[in-house]
Design a protein around this motif. Structure first.
Motif, PDB file in Angstrom:
ATOM      1  N   THR A 154      44.387   7.117  63.239  1.00  0.00           N
ATOM      2  CA  THR A 154      44.742   8.067  64.294  1.00  0.00           C
ATOM      3  C   THR A 154      44.765   7.448  65.690  1.00  0.00           C
ATOM      4  N   VAL A 155      44.635   6.135  65.785  1.00  0.00           N
ATOM      5  CA  VAL A 155      44.577   5.468  67.085  1.00  0.00           C
ATOM      6  C   VAL A 155      45.989   5.318  67.657  1.00  0.00           C
ATOM      7  N   THR A 156      46.208   5.916  68.813  1.00  0.00           N
ATOM      8  CA  THR A 156      47.517   5.836  69.469  1.00  0.00           C
ATOM      9  C   THR A 156      47.826   4.390  69.862  1.00  0.00           C
ATOM     10  N   GLY A 157      49.032   3.971  69.551  1.00  0.00           N
ATOM     11  CA  GLY A 157      49.445   2.618  69.893  1.00  0.00           C
ATOM     12  C   GLY A 157      49.337   1.633  68.746  1.00  0.00           C
ATOM     13  N   LEU A 158      48.756   2.084  67.620  1.00  0.00           N
ATOM     14  CA  LEU A 158      48.625   1.218  66.449  1.00  0.00           C
ATOM     15  C   LEU A 158      49.460   1.750  65.289  1.00  0.00           C
ATOM     16  N   VAL A 159      49.940   0.838  64.480  1.00  0.00           N
ATOM     17  CA  VAL A 159      50.582   1.180  63.209  1.00  0.00           C
ATOM     18  C   VAL A 159      49.641   0.701  62.112  1.00  0.00           C
ATOM     19  N   SER A 160      49.237   1.597  61.225  1.00  0.00           N
ATOM     20  CA  SER A 160      48.313   1.190  60.159  1.00  0.00           C
ATOM     21  C   SER A 160      48.998   1.283  58.806  1.00  0.00           C
ATOM     22  N   ILE A 161      48.698   0.309  57.962  1.00  0.00           N
ATOM     23  CA  ILE A 161      49.320   0.213  56.638  1.00  0.00           C
ATOM     24  C   ILE A 161      48.211   0.132  55.593  1.00  0.00           C
ATOM     25  N   PRO A 162      48.256   0.984  54.561  1.00  0.00           N
ATOM     26  CA  PRO A 162      47.222   0.932  53.526  1.00  0.00           C
ATOM     27  C   PRO A 162      47.299  -0.359  52.714  1.00  0.00           C
ATOM     28  N   CYS A 163      46.126  -0.933  52.423  1.00  0.00           N
ATOM     29  CA  CYS A 163      46.080  -2.201  51.684  1.00  0.00           C
ATOM     30  C   CYS A 163      45.515  -2.037  50.274  1.00  0.00           C
ATOM     31  N   TYR A 164      44.337  -1.454  50.172  1.00  0.00           N
ATOM     32  CA  TYR A 164      43.721  -1.292  48.855  1.00  0.00           C
ATOM     33  C   TYR A 164      42.719  -0.149  48.879  1.00  0.00           C
ATOM     34  N   GLN A 165      42.441   0.369  47.690  1.00  0.00           N
ATOM     35  CA  GLN A 165      41.520   1.499  47.539  1.00  0.00           C
ATOM     36  C   GLN A 165      40.166   1.015  47.021  1.00  0.00           C
ATOM     37  N   TRP A 166      39.133   1.765  47.353  1.00  0.00           N
ATOM     38  CA  TRP A 166      37.810   1.455  46.833  1.00  0.00           C
ATOM     39  C   TRP A 166      36.961   2.724  46.830  1.00  0.00           C
ATOM     40  N   GLU A 167      35.850   2.671  46.122  1.00  0.00           N
ATOM     41  CA  GLU A 167      34.956   3.823  46.018  1.00  0.00           C
ATOM     42  C   GLU A 167      33.530   3.420  46.351  1.00  0.00           C
ATOM     43  N   HIS A 168      32.723   4.394  46.718  1.00  0.00           N
ATOM     44  CA  HIS A 168      31.305   4.141  46.942  1.00  0.00           C
ATOM     45  C   HIS A 168      30.561   4.049  45.611  1.00  0.00           C
ATOM     46  N   VAL A 169      29.449   3.333  45.628  1.00  0.00           N
ATOM     47  CA  VAL A 169      28.560   3.272  44.476  1.00  0.00           C
ATOM     48  C   VAL A 169      27.139   3.534  44.960  1.00  0.00           C
ATOM     49  N   VAL A 170      26.305   3.957  44.038  1.00  0.00           N
ATOM     50  CA  VAL A 170      24.876   4.149  44.304  1.00  0.00           C
ATOM     51  C   VAL A 170      24.136   2.952  43.731  1.00  0.00           C
ATOM     52  N   VAL A 171      23.228   2.370  44.494  1.00  0.00           N
ATOM     53  CA  VAL A 171      22.431   1.246  43.997  1.00  0.00           C
ATOM     54  C   VAL A 171      20.958   1.620  44.023  1.00  0.00           C
ATOM     55  N   VAL A 172      20.265   1.243  42.957  1.00  0.00           N
ATOM     56  CA  VAL A 172      18.842   1.554  42.798  1.00  0.00           C
ATOM     57  C   VAL A 172      18.143   0.373  42.136  1.00  0.00           C
ATOM     58  N   PRO A 173      16.818   0.304  42.229  1.00  0.00           N
ATOM     59  CA  PRO A 173      16.090  -0.752  41.524  1.00  0.00           C
ATOM     60  C   PRO A 173      16.152  -0.523  40.011  1.00  0.00           C
ATOM     61  N   PRO A 174      15.909  -1.550  39.211  1.00  0.00           N
ATOM     62  CA  PRO A 174      15.853  -1.372  37.755  1.00  0.00           C
ATOM     63  C   PRO A 174      14.785  -0.341  37.388  1.00  0.00           C
ATOM     64  N   GLU A 175      15.033   0.397  36.347  1.00  0.00           N
ATOM     65  CA  GLU A 175      14.092   1.410  35.848  1.00  0.00           C
ATOM     66  C   GLU A 175      14.030   2.652  36.730  1.00  0.00           C
ATOM     67  N   HIS A 176      14.926   2.786  37.690  1.00  0.00           N
ATOM     68  CA  HIS A 176      14.920   3.983  38.541  1.00  0.00           C
ATOM     69  C   HIS A 176      15.318   5.208  37.718  1.00  0.00           C
ATOM     70  N   PRO A 177      14.710   6.369  37.956  1.00  0.00           N
ATOM     71  CA  PRO A 177      15.029   7.583  37.179  1.00  0.00           C
ATOM     72  C   PRO A 177      16.509   7.964  37.188  1.00  0.00           C
ATOM     73  N   LEU A 178      17.226   7.656  38.247  1.00  0.00           N
ATOM     74  CA  LEU A 178      18.645   8.022  38.295  1.00  0.00           C
ATOM     75  C   LEU A 178      19.467   7.315  37.226  1.00  0.00           C
ATOM     76  N   LEU A 179      18.977   6.191  36.747  1.00  0.00           N
ATOM     77  CA  LEU A 179      19.709   5.454  35.710  1.00  0.00           C
ATOM     78  C   LEU A 179      19.769   6.212  34.391  1.00  0.00           C
ATOM     79  N   LYS A 180      18.915   7.220  34.237  1.00  0.00           N
ATOM     80  CA  LYS A 180      18.910   8.032  33.018  1.00  0.00           C
ATOM     81  C   LYS A 180      19.926   9.171  33.092  1.00  0.00           C
TER      82      LYS A 180
END
Length: 313
Positions: A154-180
């Motif tokens: 949305t920056v005036t004066g710039l032309v932006s072109i999409p390059c690649y897509q990505w997603e967020h991930v959740v990181v936790v220590p080993p044995e964390h309850p969320l891994l279940k």
């Protein structure tokens, strides 16, 4: 009127209307700058700047129009110089990329390596900042391109072109309850302290929006601009981390485990931004092609010319 006058007007604005600093930046004298600006005003028949005594304080209404025209003229002059350099030495020169830490740390290394192997005579520089800062670097001419997320669209004066897509991930220590968890939910994540990006970086807006839609108020324990910092504190057991997927490497991050979170926070798009009307050296096109193989010079030029404004991945 002449180019020196245009440069003086532009630099006076860039230096917050301090003519002494403008003169220093242009390696000339303050009286010379002041005299040239007054002569330009007399020739145009309008005051470009508002004044208090001998000091300029800001732009007048016609002054804003003059500055806009000056910026266009100076950009065309820079383009003419670039054209000369292009034909004199198409495989050498300088190239500055403004980007966020995540892109510089995880997305660019292989691209930069391939680029420097192909153009060993090009002096490459990386400048880092948040999306607004990297956009400003391109607008001011301190960088040739910017690489960041959707925030730069949305920056005036710039032309932006999409390059690649990505997603967020959740990181936790080993044995964390969320891994279940069989299918990770926002409610499960919100039960733990969160460590994630600063609000200006890497899709944080989407993270916050997802929780808001579920009427959840997670306890954000720590915000950082650097995924490595986030991972460090997650390893210490201080909370659950949310980072860009590109920032997790199973081999490198052996003390962490990753959970996909694209279904919770959506897909993000990294984009390259260029100044409207800018002349691009041939190796800039090559760099963008290395960054996003779906792009090519013809397509980039069409977008720059406004022929494919709605181009998306």
């Amino acid at each position: 009127m002449n180019l020196h006058q245009f440069r003086f007007v532009r630099e006076a604005v860039r230096q917050n209307y301090n003519l002494t600093e403008a003169a220093k930046a242009l390696f000339t004298s303050q009286p010379g700058v002041s005299k040239a600006i007054i002569e330009l005003e007399e020739e145009l028949g309008v005051d470009i700047f508002t004044r208090h005594g001998k000091r300029i304080r800001g732009l007048t209404e016609p002054g804003r129009a003059v500055l806009k025209a000056v910026e266009v003229i100076m950009q065309e002059i820079d383009s003419l110089k670039s054209i000369g350099k292009e034909f004199a030495a198409h495989d050498s020169g300088s190239f500055t990329i403004a980007t966020t830490h995540t892109q510089a740390r995880y997305a660019l290394p292989k691209v930069v390596q391939a680029f420097t192997q192909r153009f060993p005579k090009v002096r490459l520089s990386l400048l880092q900042g948040n999306p607004k800062q990297v956009a400003d670097m391109v607008l001011s001419g301190h960088a040739d391109i910017a690489l960041a997320t959707e925030a730069i669209t949305t920056v005036t004066g710039l032309v932006s072109i999409p390059c690649y897509q990505w997603e967020h991930v959740v990181v936790v220590p080993p044995e964390h309850p969320l891994l279940k968890s069989k299918s990770l939910t926002l409610e499960e994540i919100a039960a733990y302290p969160l460590i994630t990006y600063d609000s200006a970086f890497t899709g944080r807006v989407k993270i916050d929006h997802a929780f808001q839609l579920r009427h959840l108020k997670p306890d954000v324990l720590l915000e950082a601009i650097d995924a490595d910092v986030i991972k460090t504190y997650v390893e210490l057991g201080l909370g659950v981390g949310i980072i860009a997927g590109m920032a997790y490497d199973a081999e490198r991050d052996k003390n962490l485990r990753m959970l996909s979170a694209g279904h919770l926070f959506g897909t993000n798009v990294s984009r390259v931004a260029l100044k409207q009307g800018a002349y691009l050296r041939s190796y800039v096109y090559t760099f963008i092609e290395l960054l996003a193989p779906t792009l090519n010079r013809k397509l980039i030029e069409q977008v720059m010319n406004g022929e494919k404004e709605m181009y998306e991945l």
